[in-house]
Scaffold this motif. Structure first.
Motif, mmCIF file in Angstrom:
data_model
loop_
_atom_site.group_PDB
_atom_site.id
_atom_site.type_symbol
_atom_site.label_atom_id
_atom_site.label_comp_id
_atom_site.label_asym_id
_atom_site.label_seq_id
_atom_site.Cartn_x
_atom_site.Cartn_y
_atom_site.Cartn_z
ATOM 1 N N ILE A 70 0.852 -1.189 0.000
ATOM 2 C CA ILE A 70 0.000 0.000 0.000
ATOM 3 C C ILE A 70 0.888 1.239 0.000
ATOM 4 O O ILE A 70 1.919 1.287 0.676
ATOM 5 N N SER A 71 0.492 2.241 -0.781
ATOM 6 C CA SER A 71 1.264 3.477 -0.843
ATOM 7 C C SER A 71 0.322 4.621 -1.194
ATOM 8 O O SER A 71 -0.851 4.393 -1.520
ATOM 9 N N LYS A 72 0.834 5.830 -1.149
ATOM 10 C CA LYS A 72 -0.018 6.966 -1.478
ATOM 11 C C LYS A 72 0.812 8.095 -2.079
ATOM 12 O O LYS A 72 2.032 8.147 -1.929
ATOM 13 N N ASP A 73 0.128 8.981 -2.769
ATOM 14 C CA ASP A 73 0.705 10.224 -3.267
ATOM 15 C C ASP A 73 -0.156 11.341 -2.696
ATOM 16 O O ASP A 73 -1.244 11.616 -3.225
ATOM 17 N N SER A 74 0.294 11.936 -1.616
ATOM 18 C CA SER A 74 -0.521 12.943 -0.934
ATOM 19 C C SER A 74 -0.747 14.174 -1.796
ATOM 20 O O SER A 74 -1.792 14.811 -1.707
ATOM 21 N N ALA A 75 0.219 14.502 -2.633
ATOM 22 C CA ALA A 75 0.075 15.682 -3.500
ATOM 23 C C ALA A 75 -1.094 15.502 -4.463
ATOM 24 O O ALA A 75 -1.768 16.463 -4.835
ATOM 25 N N LYS A 76 -1.326 14.251 -4.891
ATOM 26 C CA LYS A 76 -2.419 13.964 -5.812
ATOM 27 C C LYS A 76 -3.662 13.453 -5.087
ATOM 28 O O LYS A 76 -4.680 13.179 -5.725
ATOM 29 N N ASN A 77 -3.555 13.279 -3.769
ATOM 30 C CA ASN A 77 -4.653 12.718 -2.969
ATOM 31 C C ASN A 77 -5.066 11.340 -3.480
ATOM 32 O O ASN A 77 -6.252 11.024 -3.569
ATOM 33 N N MET A 78 -4.058 10.534 -3.789
ATOM 34 C CA MET A 78 -4.323 9.204 -4.333
ATOM 35 C C MET A 78 -3.691 8.121 -3.484
ATOM 36 O O MET A 78 -2.597 8.271 -2.943
ATOM 37 N N LEU A 79 -4.389 7.000 -3.387
ATOM 38 C CA LEU A 79 -3.948 5.817 -2.661
ATOM 39 C C LEU A 79 -3.772 4.695 -3.674
ATOM 40 O O LEU A 79 -4.526 4.615 -4.654
ATOM 41 N N TYR A 80 -2.779 3.836 -3.427
ATOM 42 C CA TYR A 80 -2.501 2.747 -4.349
ATOM 43 C C TYR A 80 -2.412 1.412 -3.607
ATOM 44 O O TYR A 80 -2.138 1.372 -2.407
ATOM 45 N N LEU A 81 -2.618 0.343 -4.350
ATOM 46 C CA LEU A 81 -2.368 -1.001 -3.839
ATOM 47 C C LEU A 81 -1.707 -1.802 -4.954
ATOM 48 O O LEU A 81 -2.352 -2.116 -5.953
ATOM 49 N N GLN A 82 -0.434 -2.082 -4.785
ATOM 50 C CA GLN A 82 0.282 -2.929 -5.722
ATOM 51 C C GLN A 82 0.082 -4.371 -5.290
ATOM 52 O O GLN A 82 0.424 -4.732 -4.169
ATOM 53 N N MET A 83 -0.453 -5.180 -6.196
ATOM 54 C CA MET A 83 -0.796 -6.557 -5.889
ATOM 55 C C MET A 83 0.026 -7.467 -6.785
ATOM 56 O O MET A 83 -0.116 -7.426 -8.006
ATOM 57 N N ASN A 84 0.898 -8.262 -6.184
ATOM 58 C CA ASN A 84 1.744 -9.184 -6.931
ATOM 59 C C ASN A 84 1.411 -10.623 -6.556
ATOM 60 O O ASN A 84 0.826 -10.892 -5.508
ATOM 61 N N ASN A 85 1.809 -11.531 -7.429
ATOM 62 C CA ASN A 85 1.584 -12.957 -7.189
ATOM 63 C C ASN A 85 0.135 -13.213 -6.754
ATOM 64 O O ASN A 85 -0.123 -13.867 -5.741
ATOM 65 N N LEU A 86 -0.778 -12.701 -7.534
ATOM 66 C CA LEU A 86 -2.194 -12.794 -7.174
ATOM 67 C C LEU A 86 -2.674 -14.242 -7.136
ATOM 68 O O LEU A 86 -2.207 -15.095 -7.917
ATOM 69 N N LYS A 87 -3.604 -14.480 -6.227
ATOM 70 C CA LYS A 87 -4.189 -15.808 -6.053
ATOM 71 C C LYS A 87 -5.695 -15.721 -6.234
ATOM 72 O O LYS A 87 -6.288 -14.656 -6.015
#
Length: 127
Positions: A70-87
């Motif tokens: 989980i990460s975010k870019d506060s300047a853009k007011n955006m939240l992210y979720l990088q999902m790897n090795n999905l099941k």
């Protein structure tokens, strides 16, 4: 008024990767702990990851640790979720949430008082 928009869902094969995003309006990310709360088919929404308001500490459900970031870019007011090795068990509609911090430097992914849910984004992982 708080409004969350979560595009970026998709159909992916097991082992694949996907990056979800959430655009938050009506609030400022540095003032909130941010979280992802997916709802799997036939189940209630359940928290999977959180990021403290400073963006310095995160936590995640055991089943996704080492795979989701989980990460975010506060300047853009955006939240992210990088999902790897999905099941296949990651299949769910993913929602983002924001909570006023309860703790100084940590966050809880498993609890939320958030109630302004967006439409979410569908993530489907096939075998």
């Amino acid at each position: 008024q708080v409004h969350m928009v979560e595009p970026g869902g998709d159909l992916v094969q097991a082992g694949g990767s996907l990056r979800l995003s959430c655009t938050a309006s009506g609030l400022r990310l540095p003032e909130y702990d941010m979280k992802w709360w997916p709802q799997a088919p036939g189940k209630d929404r359940e928290g999977v990851a959180c990021l403290n308001r400073r963006g310095t500490w995160s936590n995640a459900r055991t089943s996704v640790k080492g795979r989701f970031t989980i990460s975010k870019d506060s300047a853009k007011n955006m939240l992210y979720l990088q999902m790897n090795n999905l099941k296949p068990e990651d299949t769910a509609v993913y929602y983002c949430a924001a909570d006023r911090p309860k703790f100084a430097d940590t966050c809880s992914y498993s609890t939320t008082q958030f109630d302004d849910w967006g439409q979410g984004t569908q993530v489907t992982v096939s075998n």
